[in-house]
Design a protein around this motif. Structure first.
Motif, PDB file in Angstrom:
ATOM      1  N   PHE A  49     133.500  21.649  83.277  1.00 20.13           N
ATOM      2  CA  PHE A  49     133.694  21.072  82.398  1.00 20.13           C
ATOM      3  C   PHE A  49     133.270  19.593  82.053  1.00 20.13           C
ATOM      4  N   ALA A  50     132.711  18.890  83.382  1.00 18.53           N
ATOM      5  CA  ALA A  50     132.521  17.605  83.299  1.00 18.53           C
ATOM      6  C   ALA A  50     131.158  17.353  84.139  1.00 18.53           C
ATOM      7  N   LYS A  70     137.285  19.802  75.023  1.00 22.33           N
ATOM      8  CA  LYS A  70     138.855  19.949  74.971  1.00 22.33           C
ATOM      9  C   LYS A  70     139.366  19.776  73.612  1.00 22.33           C
ATOM     10  N   ARG A  71     140.370  20.777  73.311  1.00 25.74           N
ATOM     11  CA  ARG A  71     140.936  20.796  72.066  1.00 25.74           C
ATOM     12  C   ARG A  71     142.268  19.869  71.849  1.00 25.74           C
ATOM     13  N   ASP A 154     136.240  15.878  71.399  1.00 28.08           N
ATOM     14  CA  ASP A 154     136.526  16.822  72.044  1.00 28.08           C
ATOM     15  C   ASP A 154     136.415  16.463  73.629  1.00 28.08           C
ATOM     16  N   GLY A 155     136.642  15.216  73.953  1.00 21.63           N
ATOM     17  CA  GLY A 155     136.970  14.479  75.449  1.00 21.63           C
ATOM     18  C   GLY A 155     136.717  13.359  75.230  1.00 21.63           C
ATOM     19  N   TYR A 156     135.862  12.795  76.365  1.00 20.16           N
ATOM     20  CA  TYR A 156     135.621  11.393  76.688  1.00 20.16           C
ATOM     21  C   TYR A 156     134.714  11.177  77.460  1.00 20.16           C
ATOM     22  N   ARG A 157     134.531   9.964  77.520  1.00 17.25           N
ATOM     23  CA  ARG A 157     133.294   9.362  78.294  1.00 17.25           C
ATOM     24  C   ARG A 157     133.975   8.195  79.351  1.00 17.25           C
ATOM     25  N   LEU A 158     133.969   8.384  80.746  1.00 18.23           N
ATOM     26  CA  LEU A 158     134.521   7.405  81.604  1.00 18.23           C
ATOM     27  C   LEU A 158     133.329   6.770  82.475  1.00 18.23           C
ATOM     28  N   GLU A 188     144.544  20.263  80.379  1.00 24.52           N
ATOM     29  CA  GLU A 188     144.316  21.699  79.362  1.00 24.52           C
ATOM     30  C   GLU A 188     142.935  22.423  80.255  1.00 24.52           C
ATOM     31  N   LEU A 189     141.943  21.776  80.781  1.00 29.85           N
ATOM     32  CA  LEU A 189     141.040  22.603  81.123  1.00 29.85           C
ATOM     33  C   LEU A 189     140.746  22.827  82.736  1.00 29.85           C
TER      34      LEU A 189
END
Length: 217
Positions: A49-50, A70-71, A154-158, A188-189
């Motif tokens: 997922f990443a 992500k929800r 639905d998620g993030y950027r790091l 979650e994932l």
């Protein structure tokens, strides 16, 4: 049929960490597809997922992580970093992957997309001790690790960077291989691991890590 041995456990994986003249600046640096890191957890059927990418130069090593699908909002607390959603990185500047206890050249860092500051909305980064280490790496200075994040629906950027000053023994001119492992944790994932999963003590045992080849092409 149940699997007797974890497939990633049967191999020691080596991946290229590619050179970039610039690894950190005031603005985001896009690392191309050639900087993407594989996750061999797929050999166990684990969900990927990443999108994790890495680049290095003489001034340090940088990573980007894009989590999607992500929800639920990411759960992060700087005070409970190990339990939080985010990225953990293990680096051994001597690539001594035949030892079971960390040396002073082994490092563990955690990067969270949120959960820091008084509002718990700022990104956070820290150095973690490695359990059972023969000798700990030198402690970093406050603010020495670089980090920024962008939260998405639905998620993030790091984006994060470990400077050379935070890596005991880091000398690419002498050592062009490092011990390497990463894990992206998400309540979650699930977990996206570089190789072996949580049934193995990768958090403290360098022999379970892989190799990062510091390549310049």
């Amino acid at each position: 049929m149940s699997t007797v041995l974890s497939p990633p456990f049967l191999f020691q994986f080596s991946v290229p960490l590619r050179y970039s003249a610039k690894i950190w600046s005031d603005k985001s640096i896009p690392f191309g597809e050639e900087y993407r890191l594989q996750s061999f957890g797929h050999l166990e059927g684990k969900r990927q997922f990443a999108d994790v990418r890495a680049a290095w130069n003489e001034r340090g090593i940088a990573f980007t992580v894009d989590v999607a699908g992500k929800r639920q909002a990411a759960w992060c607390r700087e005070s409970r970093a190990v339990e939080s959603d985010g990225l953990q990185i293990w680096l051994d500047t001597r690539a001594t992957t035949n030892v079971h206890r960390a040396t002073k050249f082994c490092h563990r860092y955690v990067f969270l997309p949120t959960g820091g500051g008084h509002s718990l909305r700022e990104p956070a980064a820290d150095q973690l001790l490695i359990n059972r280490a023969r000798e700990n790496a030198k402690p970093i200075r406050p603010g020495e690790l670089r980090i920024r994040s962008l939260m998405k629906a639905d998620g993030y950027r790091l984006e994060c960077c470990v400077p050379a000053t935070a890596l005991t023994g880091y000398d690419p001119s002498e050592y062009d291989r490092i011990g390497f492992y990463y894990a992206v944790m998400d309540r979650e994932l699930g977990w996206q691991n570089f190789s072996v999963g949580t049934q193995f003590p990768f958090d403290e045992d360098p022999s379970t890590w892989g190799i990062g080849e510091l390549v310049r092409d």
